[in-house]
Design a protein around this motif. Structure first.
Motif, short mmCIF file in Angstrom:
data_model
loop_
_atom_site.label_atom_id
_atom_site.label_comp_id
_atom_site.label_asym_id
_atom_site.label_seq_id
_atom_site.Cartn_x
_atom_site.Cartn_y
_atom_site.Cartn_z
N ASN A 1 0.71 -1.17 -0.03
CA ASN A 1 -0.04 0.12 0.18
C ASN A 1 0.93 1.20 0.00
O ASN A 1 0.40 2.33 -0.64
N SER A 2 1.99 0.95 0.58
CA SER A 2 2.73 2.38 0.58
C SER A 2 3.41 2.68 -0.92
O SER A 2 3.45 3.62 -1.28
N GLU A 3 3.70 1.40 -1.51
CA GLU A 3 4.06 1.62 -3.29
C GLU A 3 2.96 2.30 -3.71
O GLU A 3 3.29 3.27 -4.53
N GLN A 4 1.62 1.82 -3.59
CA GLN A 4 0.50 2.17 -4.31
C GLN A 4 0.39 3.78 -4.29
O GLN A 4 0.04 4.67 -5.04
N ILE A 5 0.51 4.09 -2.68
CA ILE A 5 -0.12 5.56 -2.45
C ILE A 5 1.00 6.46 -2.95
O ILE A 5 0.99 7.78 -3.13
N SER A 6 2.40 5.83 -2.93
CA SER A 6 3.50 6.93 -3.34
C SER A 6 3.07 7.28 -4.84
O SER A 6 3.81 8.26 -5.15
N ARG B 1 2.74 10.61 3.42
CA ARG B 1 1.94 10.87 2.10
C ARG B 1 0.71 11.52 2.33
O ARG B 1 0.43 12.43 1.84
N MET B 2 0.04 11.32 3.45
CA MET B 2 -1.26 11.85 3.69
C MET B 2 -1.15 13.26 4.33
O MET B 2 -1.99 14.07 3.94
N ARG B 3 -0.15 13.23 5.16
CA ARG B 3 0.33 14.54 5.79
C ARG B 3 0.84 15.69 4.80
O ARG B 3 0.41 16.86 4.96
N GLU B 4 1.09 15.12 3.55
CA GLU B 4 1.46 16.03 2.60
C GLU B 4 0.17 16.77 1.77
O GLU B 4 0.41 17.73 1.08
N GLY B 5 -0.80 16.27 2.13
CA GLY B 5 -2.14 16.68 1.58
C GLY B 5 -2.59 15.94 0.33
O GLY B 5 -3.21 16.59 -0.23
N LEU B 6 -2.27 14.86 0.07
CA LEU B 6 -2.68 14.01 -0.86
C LEU B 6 -4.42 13.96 -0.88
O LEU B 6 -4.91 13.95 0.05
N PRO B 7 -4.96 14.51 -2.15
CA PRO B 7 -6.02 14.64 -2.21
C PRO B 7 -7.09 13.22 -1.90
O PRO B 7 -6.73 12.29 -2.20
N VAL B 8 -8.09 13.62 -1.22
CA VAL B 8 -8.95 12.49 -0.82
C VAL B 8 -10.32 12.80 -1.31
O VAL B 8 -10.96 13.77 -0.88
N GLY C 1 -9.01 12.23 -16.77
CA GLY C 1 -7.81 13.19 -16.26
C GLY C 1 -6.64 12.71 -16.17
O GLY C 1 -6.21 11.30 -16.68
N ASP C 2 -5.80 13.09 -15.62
CA ASP C 2 -4.18 12.86 -15.48
C ASP C 2 -4.09 12.11 -13.83
O ASP C 2 -4.82 12.67 -12.82
N GLY C 3 -3.37 11.22 -13.77
CA GLY C 3 -2.90 10.68 -12.46
C GLY C 3 -3.92 9.62 -12.12
O GLY C 3 -5.04 9.57 -12.41
N ASP C 4 -3.34 8.48 -11.34
CA ASP C 4 -4.12 7.61 -10.85
C ASP C 4 -4.75 7.70 -9.54
O ASP C 4 -4.53 8.38 -8.58
N THR C 5 -5.94 7.07 -9.30
CA THR C 5 -6.81 7.27 -8.18
C THR C 5 -6.70 5.73 -7.59
O THR C 5 -6.91 4.71 -8.36
N VAL C 6 -6.39 5.66 -6.33
CA VAL C 6 -6.26 4.49 -5.66
C VAL C 6 -7.40 4.39 -4.51
O VAL C 6 -7.66 5.21 -3.91
N ILE C 7 -7.84 3.25 -4.65
CA ILE C 7 -8.91 2.70 -3.44
C ILE C 7 -8.52 1.72 -2.53
O ILE C 7 -7.97 0.49 -3.09
N PHE C 8 -8.45 1.82 -1.28
CA PHE C 8 -8.08 0.91 0.02
C PHE C 8 -9.43 0.80 0.40
O PHE C 8 -10.28 1.56 0.85
N GLY C 9 -9.67 -0.76 0.70
CA GLY C 9 -10.84 -0.96 1.38
C GLY C 9 -12.17 -0.40 0.81
O GLY C 9 -12.05 -0.69 -0.70
N SER C 10 -13.24 -0.20 1.15
CA SER C 10 -14.30 0.38 0.33
C SER C 10 -14.92 -0.63 -0.39
O SER C 10 -15.38 -0.49 -1.55
N ARG C 11 -15.16 -1.88 0.05
CA ARG C 11 -15.47 -2.89 -0.92
C ARG C 11 -16.95 -2.73 -1.43
O ARG C 11 -17.23 -2.75 -2.92
N THR C 12 -17.74 -2.07 -0.98
CA THR C 12 -19.18 -1.73 -1.52
C THR C 12 -18.98 -0.88 -2.70
O THR C 12 -19.68 -0.94 -3.62
N MET C 13 -18.27 0.18 -2.37
CA MET C 13 -18.06 1.28 -3.52
C MET C 13 -17.43 0.86 -4.60
O MET C 13 -17.89 1.11 -5.78
N TRP C 14 -16.27 0.11 -4.33
CA TRP C 14 -15.49 -0.26 -5.68
C TRP C 14 -16.06 -1.61 -6.26
O TRP C 14 -15.99 -1.53 -7.62
N SER C 15 -16.98 -2.31 -5.80
CA SER C 15 -17.76 -3.32 -6.43
C SER C 15 -18.58 -2.77 -7.15
O SER C 15 -18.96 -3.37 -8.49
#
Length: 195
Positions: free
Chosen positions: A36-41, A79-86, A123-137
């Protein structure tokens, strides 16, 4: 074009949580944090459902002060503290629920989720989903997921709801298989075949 990437833990018998929604029974080790660290980076943003968001905002802001946090956990927290958009898909969440992530969080109503995710993919850049099974399904069922990263842990947990419950037949192409040192988990990465 951006991609929507789902990264989720799965037991060998196909569950993302145990009976009653208990995630503590999941076979997670440090390889999960490493992956997950690799994905979020590399992510341009993360996308959550309300339940997962509440768990994340309650956990990650505390990690920098935790002397027992692993290096991978510290990288995720930084990465989250840097202000990664959520982006959070929810009809119940409010700005007050965002706490320390208020400035970087955008709340999207559920009936707008497909439109917003389609715009992210265009658009540009990847969006990563962690957890959230109901939503990503739901997003997967509507052709709005591009990759699945399944971290399969060595345990049968006999949960209540299979991880792919409600998802229609979907063609996948194997993109990678990864093992980590000192771990019995394996990450299977698949591209979703659209068309």
């Amino acid at each position: 074009m951006g991609q929507v990437i789902v990264s989720t833990a799965v037991s060998v018998d196909g569950y993302a949580e145990g009976s009653g929604g208990d995630i503590s029974v999941m076979p997670l080790d440090e390889s999960f944090n490493e992956h997950n660290s690799e994905q979020i980076s590399r992510a341009a943003r993360v996308l959550y459902g309300a339940t997962t968001y509440r768990q994340m905002v309650g956990y990650w802001p505390q990690v920098p002060d935790n002397p027992d946090a692993s290096p991978a956990e510290q990288r995720i927290a930084a990465r989250m503290r840097e202000g990664l958009p959520v982006i959070v898909v929810s009809d119940s969440l409010t700005a007050a629920d965002a706490g320390p992530w208020r400035e970087q969080t955008t709340i999207v109503a559920r009936d707008q989720a497909h439109r917003v995710v389609a715009q992210l993919r265009a658009g540009d850049g990847d969006t990563v989903i962690f957890g959230s099974r109901t939503m990503w399904s739901d997003l997967l069922a509507h052709g709005l997921v591009d990759e699945l990263h399944l971290m399969i842990g060595p345990k049968l947990i006999a949960g209540d709801t299979p991880v792919f419950d409600g998802v229609p037949t979907t063609d996948l192409q194997l993109a990678g298989v990864r093992r980590y040192d000192d771990s019995e988990a394996v990450v299977l990465s698949y591209r979703v075949t659209h068309g």
